[in-house]
Structure formats: C-alpha cells, structure tokens
Design an enzyme around this catalytic site. Structure first.
Site, PDB file in Angstrom:
ATOM      1  N   PRO A 215      35.514  44.686  38.462  1.00  0.00           N
ATOM      2  CA  PRO A 215      34.929  44.642  37.118  1.00  0.00           C
ATOM      3  C   PRO A 215      34.648  46.062  36.606  1.00  0.00           C
ATOM      4  O   PRO A 215      34.196  46.923  37.365  1.00  0.00           O
ATOM      5  CB  PRO A 215      33.636  43.857  37.306  1.00  0.00           C
ATOM      6  CG  PRO A 215      33.538  43.496  38.743  1.00  0.00           C
ATOM      7  CD  PRO A 215      34.709  44.035  39.471  1.00  0.00           C
ATOM      8  N   LEU A 216      34.965  46.267  35.345  1.00  0.00           N
ATOM      9  CA  LEU A 216      34.845  47.609  34.766  1.00  0.00           C
ATOM     10  C   LEU A 216      33.424  48.153  34.861  1.00  0.00           C
ATOM     11  O   LEU A 216      33.210  49.340  35.110  1.00  0.00           O
ATOM     12  CB  LEU A 216      35.304  47.568  33.300  1.00  0.00           C
ATOM     13  CG  LEU A 216      35.706  48.907  32.706  1.00  0.00           C
ATOM     14  CD1 LEU A 216      36.901  49.491  33.446  1.00  0.00           C
ATOM     15  CD2 LEU A 216      36.012  48.772  31.228  1.00  0.00           C
ATOM     16  N   CYS A 217      32.430  47.249  34.711  1.00  0.00           N
ATOM     17  CA  CYS A 217      31.051  47.730  34.737  1.00  0.00           C
ATOM     18  C   CYS A 217      30.686  48.281  36.120  1.00  0.00           C
ATOM     19  O   CYS A 217      29.968  49.263  36.242  1.00  0.00           O
ATOM     20  CB  CYS A 217      30.089  46.621  34.320  1.00  0.00           C
ATOM     21  SG  CYS A 217      30.283  45.131  35.283  1.00  0.00           S
ATOM     22  N   THR A 218      31.232  47.651  37.161  1.00  0.00           N
ATOM     23  CA  THR A 218      30.987  48.140  38.525  1.00  0.00           C
ATOM     24  C   THR A 218      31.621  49.513  38.702  1.00  0.00           C
ATOM     25  O   THR A 218      30.994  50.445  39.216  1.00  0.00           O
ATOM     26  CB  THR A 218      31.598  47.171  39.557  1.00  0.00           C
ATOM     27  OG1 THR A 218      31.098  45.873  39.308  1.00  0.00           O
ATOM     28  CG2 THR A 218      31.275  47.595  40.972  1.00  0.00           C
ATOM     29  N   SER A 221      29.483  52.019  36.376  1.00  0.00           N
ATOM     30  CA  SER A 221      28.078  52.366  36.578  1.00  0.00           C
ATOM     31  C   SER A 221      27.504  52.105  37.959  1.00  0.00           C
ATOM     32  O   SER A 221      26.554  52.761  38.360  1.00  0.00           O
ATOM     33  CB  SER A 221      27.220  51.671  35.519  1.00  0.00           C
ATOM     34  OG  SER A 221      27.610  50.332  35.422  1.00  0.00           O
TER      35      SER A 221
END
Ligand SMILES: [Zn+2]
Length: 451
Positions: A215-218, A221
């Site tokens: 996942p891009l958020c992982t 950030s």
C-alpha cells in the site's frame, strides 16, 4: 549415402524409437481402457501431431527438449522475450552469444540442429498477435508461462474454439487440450485442462494469488520492511528526482546503484535492516528466484501429459498436480472442479449475471469491482453497452483517443448512463481474447422497499 544409418535414424522403423514402441505397440495393465496398441500411434505422433509450446523460458526450454526427444516433430513455439544474461543458468538452449536474441528463434534453431528430424517453428511475438485460425491448427497446447494474464488469455482462446450443437452438446473434435505448467521458486504445478469438459484456468482463479503490492501509504509514511524502502525510491523518489532523465531500467547497474543508495539512506533513517543490491534488483524487476530443478520436474510432468494425450496410451493426469521441493519432495494430486459460473468456459449462449446493489454506483466503482472481485480479476476492463440495438462505449483505457472521450463517464452513476436492471454490458479485457457479455442484476427501488 542414401542408406546411411544416420538417415535411417529419422525413420520411425529404426531402433531409435524402440523405447517408445514398447509403450505404444504393446498392451499393458496401466493402459487407458480404450487404448489400442498399434504402430500407427507412433506414426501419428511423428508425422501429424502438431504441438504448440507457449513460452520459451525456463519451462519452455525443458518442454522443447523433452517433446523433441519423445519423437514429436511438428512443434511451434511462441515467446515475445529476448534472452537475458540471468536466463543462462537454467534456460540451457541459450548461450552467452545469444543474449539479446529472440528466445523462440534461438530455442528452435538449437533443437532443430540437435534433434534430427524435428522441426520447431519459432514465433517471436505476443500470443495476442495470432487469431483463432492459428491456434486451431494444433492438437495440443502446452504452456510454460510466468504470467497469469497470458494463461487466462490462452485458456480463453481455446474455450472460444469449442463448438456446440443445437442441444448445447459439445463437439469433442473441437477440444484442444491445454497442459499448463507453472513454477515459482521451489514450488510448481502441472495441470491438464480439457476446455469445456474439465476445470479451466478461470474456473480456479482463486488458486492464483494476486501479486504482492505494497500500500502506498505504508511505503510513504510507515515503512517496516527493506522492500518498502526500495519501493519508495522506485515509485516516489525516482519520478520526483528523475536522476538519469529516463525511466528505470532494471538491467542498468547505474540505475540500480542509485536506487540501492537512496533506499539504504531511507532504511537507515527508519532503522530498517536488510537493503541489499540483490534485493533492490529483485524488487525493481519483480523477480521470483527460479529453480532449475523445479522447472525440470514440472516440464517433465507436462511433456509426459502431452505424450499421453497424443497417444491415449495412459489415462491423463486428473487434473492438478502440486509439486514442492523446498523441504524434501512433496507432490499432491487432486481434481480441480469446474465452476458452473465460470465466465470463461460457460457456453456463450447461457447468460451470465452480475449482481449489483444499486445503480447509484459510479462507473468507476463498477470497473474497480471487476478488477478486485475474485470471480473476475480483470486487468484493464473496457466496457460497452447495447441500448436499443446501439452499441455505446462506456469506458476504455487501452485506446488513448477513446480513453479521453470516455473518461468523463467514470464519475457518472450507472443510472445517469442509462444502465438498469437487465442491461447487458460487454467487457473486453487483457485476460481474455473474447468479449464477455454480462447481464446486470440490480434490485429496483420497489423490490428494495418491499423487503
Ligand atoms: Zn472455466
């Protein structure tokens, strides 16, 4: 010289095929019940039987070698790839001098030079470059592919060649068996598919796990793994800094070194260990390590099935074999079952339904559903509807000019696009050569309020 022993070596009457004759010209307790032993069988195998090998990589090299040495003489091979240095440890038909050349062409040339009488015809192109007339000419198709989409496409093609009579009875002569091999590291599988009769690739889609995507958020950030750091550089940092004024080339060491350095910096920042150059290479190129012995075992099983299918000498594999040699050697055989609602192999005369909760759903959401749903698993579906006899494209991402014209529709609700309960939509996707027709089943407001 016409009577030299080498020219007799090509002949089916020579000693060269004695081992095959023992299997094909004598009855035995393990024979298929309908098998009739005869010299004609070997003759058919050598002079008429036409095999298509899809893929000339790890499995493909093994398959070509096995089939040629089993006496098959009319073999076609199709592969769009060229030879890379990293292939040479296991794709044994290729040499250092062949790097950059077509896998199909080099493999065919090697076999034809090495196995007298064998004629391998190479096709250096995509499977999609051929239509049904090409695929129809083969008796058996055997796949050694690393892509699920390509497998599904071939499966869809063979299903589309089936013919049914007026009573929905399948014409057995239209069936082209598909033998499918697959390997991933120490794991492998071989399966036999009789299109229209037994479970097809799409009947058992749940067996193929979706590719790992972080996942891009992982990535952005909360990185926890070295892979997250590499992926960050690949997906976010590279496009931003554009260090070499080019897109990433997984074979260019300067590119890989840059990613390695940046990913190491990020890993240090988050206290993550384990970023190595090899891992960078693996993540950037999406590499699953290939194990030569797994390929050899799976290809041997597949070639044996081709032989059994071509000669009817033994009962075929029924129908799915799993192989694993990570910890000892383990095999398991089971019968994958046909899925009566399979989108690929259900006869096209029987309508297929897709249940939606409401037509207040946006077109974008319907497309996402087709991509995420375990029964569809589509890649880039293009949609059209037929309303009052007129075809209208709703969205298509694969043709840029149409994409621009239809992009607006994505945000619209199905109701705004005149789509209701019973509307038939036509779907085109990379996973199939055929247009799939689906009837939408949407509860009307009245039904909802009555419940
Ligand atoms: Zn199916």
């Amino acid at each position: 010289m016409s009577n030299s022993s080498s020219s007799q070596g090509h002949d089916s009457s020579s000693h060269r095929w004695n081992h095959l004759k023992k299997v094909l010209e004598r009855p035995g307790p393990f024979c298929h019940p309908e098998f009739e032993c005869s010299p004609e069988t070997l003759n058919f195998l050598m002079s008429s039987c036409k095999i298509l090998v899809v893929g000339a990589g790890g499995l493909g090299c093994e398959l070509l070698k096995n089939l040629a040495m089993m006496g098959f003489k009319h073999i076609h091979v199709i592969d769009m790839d060229t030879i890379d240095l990293s292939n040479l440890n296991r794709q044994f038909l290729f040499r250092q001098k062949d790097i950059g050349s077509s896998k199909a062409e080099v493999a065919a040339k090697f076999i034809n030079a090495r196995v007298p009488g064998c004629n391998v015809v190479p096709h250096f192109c995509k499977i999609q470059d051929f239509d049904s007339d090409f695929y129809r000419q083969f008796h058996i198709v055997v796949c050694g592919l690393d892509s699920i989409i390509a497998r599904r496409w071939i499966n869809g093609m063979l299903v589309s060649l089936l013919s049914y009579d007026d009573n929905e009875e399948l014409d057995p002569s239209s069936i082209i068996p598909m033998i499918d091999g697959g390997t991933e590291g120490f794991k492998g599988s071989a399966r036999v598919i009789l299109p229209g009769m037994s479970a097809c690739v799409d009947c058992t889609l749940d067996l193929y796990p979706p590719q790992v995507v972080y996942p891009l958020c992982t990535i952005a950030s909360t990185p926890r793994l070295p892979e997250h750091c590499i992926e960050y550089v690949k997906v976010i940092q590279w496009p931003k800094e554009n260090p070499f004024d080019a897109s990433i080339d997984g074979d260019d060491p300067t590119h890989l070194n840059w990613i390695f350095e940046k990913a190491s910096e990020r890993a240090t920042q988050y206290g993550i260990l384990g970023v190595t150059y090899r891992l960078v290479q693996g993540v950037v190129k999406n590499i699953i390590p290939a194990v030569a012995s797994t390929n050899a075992v799976v290809a041997a099983a597949c070639a044996t099935e081709v032989f059994k299918m071509a000669t009817s000498c033994c009962k075929p594999l029924n129908n799915f074999m799993i192989f694993n040699d990570i910890d000892g050697i383990y095999t398991y055989l089971y019968e994958a079952e046909k899925n009566e609602n399979c989108l690929a192999c259900k006869p096209s005369s029987i309508p297929k339904y897709l249940k939606l909760t409401s037509n207040e759903m946006k077109l974008q959401e319907l497309i996402q559903l087709l991509m995420d749903s375990p029964t569809f698993r589509m890649k880039n579906p293009g949609l059209a509807v037929n309303i009052e006899g007129k075809n209208r494209t709703l969205y298509m991402s694969t043709v840029p000019s149409i994409e621009v014209k239809t992009r607006e529709n994505l945000k619209k609700k199905l109701s705004e696009l005149d789509i209701h309960d019973g509307t038939k939509i036509m779907i085109a996707d990379a996973t199939t050569p055929n247009t799939i027709e689906i009837v939408l089943s949407i509860p009307t407001f009245m039904e909802m309020s009555n419940e």
